[in-house]
Design an enzyme around this catalytic site. Structure first.
Site, PDB file in Angstrom:
ATOM      1  CB  THR A 195      -0.843   0.012   1.292  1.00 54.55           C
ATOM      2  OG1 THR A 195      -1.293  -1.303   1.527  1.00 54.55           O
ATOM      3  CG2 THR A 195      -1.999   0.934   1.204  1.00 54.55           C
ATOM      4  CE  LYS A 200       2.839   3.693  14.498  1.00 57.24           C
ATOM      5  NZ  LYS A 200       1.401   3.492  14.273  1.00 57.24           N
TER       6      LYS A 200
HETATM    7  N1  HSE Z   1      -1.475  -0.656  12.517  1.00 57.01           N
HETATM    8  C1  HSE Z   1      -1.155   0.716  12.687  1.00 57.01           C
HETATM    9  C2  HSE Z   1      -2.380   1.447  13.168  1.00 57.01           C
HETATM   10  C3  HSE Z   1      -0.664   1.397  11.444  1.00 57.01           C
HETATM   11  O1  HSE Z   1      -3.445   0.856  13.308  1.00 57.01           O
HETATM   12  O2  HSE Z   1      -2.280   2.620  13.448  1.00 57.01           O
HETATM   13  C4  HSE Z   1       0.790   1.188  11.218  1.00 57.01           C
HETATM   14  O3  HSE Z   1       1.560   1.565  12.304  1.00 57.01           O
END
Ligand code: HSE
Length: 428
Positions: A14, A207
């Site tokens: 994507t 993150k």
């Molecule tokens: N799976 C993550 C989310 C996106 O739902 O925010 C990629 O970090």
């Protein structure tokens, strides 16, 4: 005439296809902004035969991302494969060894190996940039490294996993239990291949660890993030928290305290009136607090093709412009090893429990709180269910240790039915 900046794109899922589409669609706009053309020279993916929503005919194909990373005709290796080990790590290391700049959306790779990779790339005079790895399309790394560069950061907070926020807000709006909404999220394709990355808080924890490193000038320390997922959040808690004027979020908080660096990614209550409380669905939000600026709130899409590719292009265009901000805002060699601190910043707490409906039951709970040094701010008792009474208490500020002490005392009162629930209320 400056030579074009040549990209090698590894990973055509994507996000990779989103990058190809932007480079093709906005070639003129990017060239005007960067002062030079940005072109894709070569690409790599696992399956060449797959139908993709972009014309790749003008690009060389490499089956092996390491070979792509080493090509003489690329300047920037764009890593969009994902995963903290394996091909993503091998190819990124190969790119650095071959003298390439790297742009990546890979939070897991950087959370585990970011410091070593940044040291290696800076030693080679190259950069690694990762705007797309944190909160998708929200330019939070630029906000920290550029917009807030004149601030000492006090606290960084964020809802940075859209899937968890979708699940929690859908539970509330539809009145559905966790398991049912989790299944719904799976069918909608919102969950990572390993759902625990989402609902266990790991993806969002990666993150947070990256933002904390930039905000506080510290070496990335993902292992020190206190992680707790959303799997234990019940529809009862969502409803009761709302009754008290709160929303439950999987909230990341990083702050430097006198004891060291606190980093946690845990379910928290936030006031419904704060932008964090109002955040619906899969959207992300990052809240940054600087000593000069105060609090700023950034909101936007945290995932998806366009938003993530948008962030990748921001890094690519910076490199094309000659902007070479170090990976973590300061040279990697200058990052300090943080002292990890278990969260002990006091906060109000939400306590939910079921008591036997008999004289003195509530008094015993109030006494246990008092003995643990915790003061009650608000309390509500709901309609009796047979001989049981659901009770909700919001405390004044208390530490996690004091709450643990109180919970242990609750257990000894003999009036508790089942396990009590304690959730921190983050003061925002
Ligand atoms: N799976 C993550 C989310 C996106 O739902 O925010 C990629 O970090």
């Amino acid at each position: 005439m400056v030579a074009p900046l040549r990209l090698g794109v590894a990973g055509l899922g994507t996000v990779g296809i989103g990058v190809v589409q932007i480079v093709q669609r906005h070639a003129d706009l990017i060239a005007a902004r960067a002062g030079r053309a940005v072109v894709i020279t070569a690409v790599s993916a696992r399956d060449r035969s797959r139908n993709r929503d972009a014309d790749l005919s003008g690009y060389a194909w490499e089956a092996d991302p390491v070979a792509l990373a080493q090509r003489d005709d690329i300047d920037v290796f764009v890593e969009l494969m994902g995963g903290s080990e394996g091909p993503a790590r091998d190819a990124t290391e190969a790119a650095i060894a071959a003298g390439k700049d790297v742009v990546t959306a890979n939070k897991a790779l950087l959370a585990h190996h970011g410091h070593a990779l940044a040291l290696a790339s800076e030693a080679a005079g190259r950069v690694i940039r990762f705007e797309a790895a944190v909160a998708g399309g929200i330019p939070v790394i630029k906000a920290l490294t550029e917009g807030l560069a004149g601030n000492a950061l006090r606290r960084v907070m964020g809802v940075m996993n859209g899937t968890c926020n979708y699940i929690l807000t859908r539970m509330q709006s539809a009145g559905l239990p966790y398991d049912q909404v989790f299944e719904e999220a799976r069918q909608l394709g919102y969950l990572e291949a390993d759902p625990n990355l989402d609902v266990g808080g790991i993806d969002a924890g990666h993150k947070l660890a990256l933002l904390a490193a930039i905000a506080f000038g510290t070496k990335v320390s993902f292992d020190a993030v206190e992680l707790e997922g959303i799997g234990a959040i019940s529809i009862d808690d969502i409803r009761r928290a709302a009754d008290m004027g709160f929303r439950i979020k999987l909230l990341g908080v990083a702050q430097m305290t006198g004891r060291g660096l606190e980093q946690r990614m845990t379910p928290c209550l936030v006031p419904e009136g704060h932008p964090l409380g109002q955040l619906q669905g899969g959207t992300n939000m990052v809240v940054l607090e600087g000593d000069a600026v105060g609090q700023i709130v950034l909101r936007g899409p945290g995932a998806g093709s366009g938003p993530t590719a948008s962030a990748v292009l921001a890094d690519v265009i910076d490199i094309a412009r000659g902007i070479r901000t170090p990976t973590f805002g300061v040279p990697a060699a200058a990052l300090v090893v943080p002292t990890p601190a278990r969260t002990s910043t006091p906060a109000p707490w939400y306590l939910r429990m079921t008591l036997l409906d008999k004289p003195g039951a509530l008094a015993k709970i109030a006494t246990a709180l008092g003995e643990a040094g915790i003061s009650i701010d608000r309390m509500r008792q709901y309609g009796h269910q047979g001989v049981q009474a659901p009770v909700l208490i919001v405390t004044h500020k208390a530490t996690r240790d004091d709450v643990d002490t109180a919970m242990a005392r609750f257990a000894a009162t003999g009036v508790l039915v089942g396990e009590p629930v304690a959730i921190r209320i983050e003061e925002v």
